[in-house]
Motif scaffolding. Sequence first.
Motif, short mmCIF file in Angstrom:
data_model
loop_
_atom_site.label_atom_id
_atom_site.label_comp_id
_atom_site.label_asym_id
_atom_site.label_seq_id
_atom_site.Cartn_x
_atom_site.Cartn_y
_atom_site.Cartn_z
N THR A 184 -12.92 -41.15 -13.59
CA THR A 184 -13.40 -42.32 -14.33
C THR A 184 -14.69 -42.00 -15.07
O THR A 184 -14.87 -42.37 -16.25
N THR A 185 -15.60 -41.29 -14.41
CA THR A 185 -16.86 -40.89 -15.04
C THR A 185 -16.61 -39.95 -16.21
O THR A 185 -17.23 -40.09 -17.27
N ASP A 186 -15.71 -38.99 -16.03
CA ASP A 186 -15.39 -38.06 -17.12
C ASP A 186 -14.79 -38.78 -18.31
O ASP A 186 -15.12 -38.47 -19.47
N LEU A 187 -13.94 -39.76 -18.05
CA LEU A 187 -13.39 -40.56 -19.15
C LEU A 187 -14.49 -41.31 -19.89
O LEU A 187 -14.47 -41.43 -21.12
N GLY A 188 -15.45 -41.84 -19.13
CA GLY A 188 -16.57 -42.54 -19.75
C GLY A 188 -17.36 -41.63 -20.67
O GLY A 188 -17.76 -42.04 -21.77
N ILE A 189 -17.60 -40.39 -20.24
CA ILE A 189 -18.33 -39.43 -21.09
C ILE A 189 -17.55 -39.13 -22.36
O ILE A 189 -18.11 -39.06 -23.46
N LEU A 190 -16.24 -38.96 -22.23
CA LEU A 190 -15.40 -38.70 -23.41
C LEU A 190 -15.44 -39.85 -24.40
O LEU A 190 -15.59 -39.66 -25.61
N ILE A 191 -15.31 -41.07 -23.89
CA ILE A 191 -15.31 -42.25 -24.76
C ILE A 191 -16.67 -42.44 -25.43
O ILE A 191 -16.75 -42.84 -26.59
N THR A 192 -17.76 -42.11 -24.72
CA THR A 192 -19.10 -42.29 -25.25
C THR A 192 -19.41 -41.30 -26.36
O THR A 192 -20.07 -41.65 -27.35
#
Length: 310
Positions: free
Chosen positions: A70-78
Amino acid sequence: MSAVNDTKFKSVIFLLTRLPSHGDAHLWISISFCFMYVISIVGNSVILFIIKIDSSLHEPMYIFLYMLATTDLGILITTMPTILGIYLFNSREISLDACLAQLFFIHVLHCIESSVLLLMAFDRFIAIYNPLRYTSILTLPRIAKMGLVAVLRATVIILPLPFLLKRFHYCRANVLSHSYCVHREIMNMACSDITVNIIYRLFTKLFQMGLDSLLIFLSYVMILKTVLSIGSHEECLRVLNTCFSHLCALLLFYTPEISLSVIQSFEKGSLPLLQIVLGYISLLLPPLMNPIVYSVKKLRDKVGKYISRK
């Protein structure tokens, strides 16, 4: 619109920068970034989907992996809007407010990822040191509280950064050396006294990466101490094998981060291309490789179980 150098203007515009390239090289770099984002998003989404639908995976180790994905997805989206924007559409301009919002989420998510890696080290320690009480110690409510503390800690640590940067005047050529915004670079664009920001940045590094890496190191010291007390060599290797994926995730996260910090501290103004490349690696390599590392580990375990049954 060019970079704004006049402090009278309230609207400050920063210019993003991509890797130096021409012609075919730029095309291949753009394709590489697109491919990296697609693979990373699909890989982390698959992990989230499988853990959610498979009830046998609703145990502490996989819940922490769910948090990591979930954190990695957040970094990608940001980071995706600015990185792909500049490589695909040459969209260089970003306002101060948008830049501050992006750097806040990048730093918060990095801090959360560091905390999750620490929690995963604690999970491995409990699983090896006291396996009989593993599920009774790491209950779902306790894991949820750990995750909430990780989010709150990251938010409290990083929240002052945008406000500290917002009060500055920016009168230099506001050209960033990256395709995204980070605190150190925006801070160096200011014309004001940045002593408070430098001190606070050092505090955040020590309290986040320094403390987490120390506790992770102590966890693995205790794990090794426990493993070395096991009589059987095969059993010892089997226990250490459960830590393989987590060790890979630690190397992917901390190696580029520490390398970049060392270069920025001791080689100021030099090796700019290396700093840019390490910046991309520290930001995008963990979300790309973590699903691969954990998928390969899980697949290898399944193959091993199949062979042992035969």
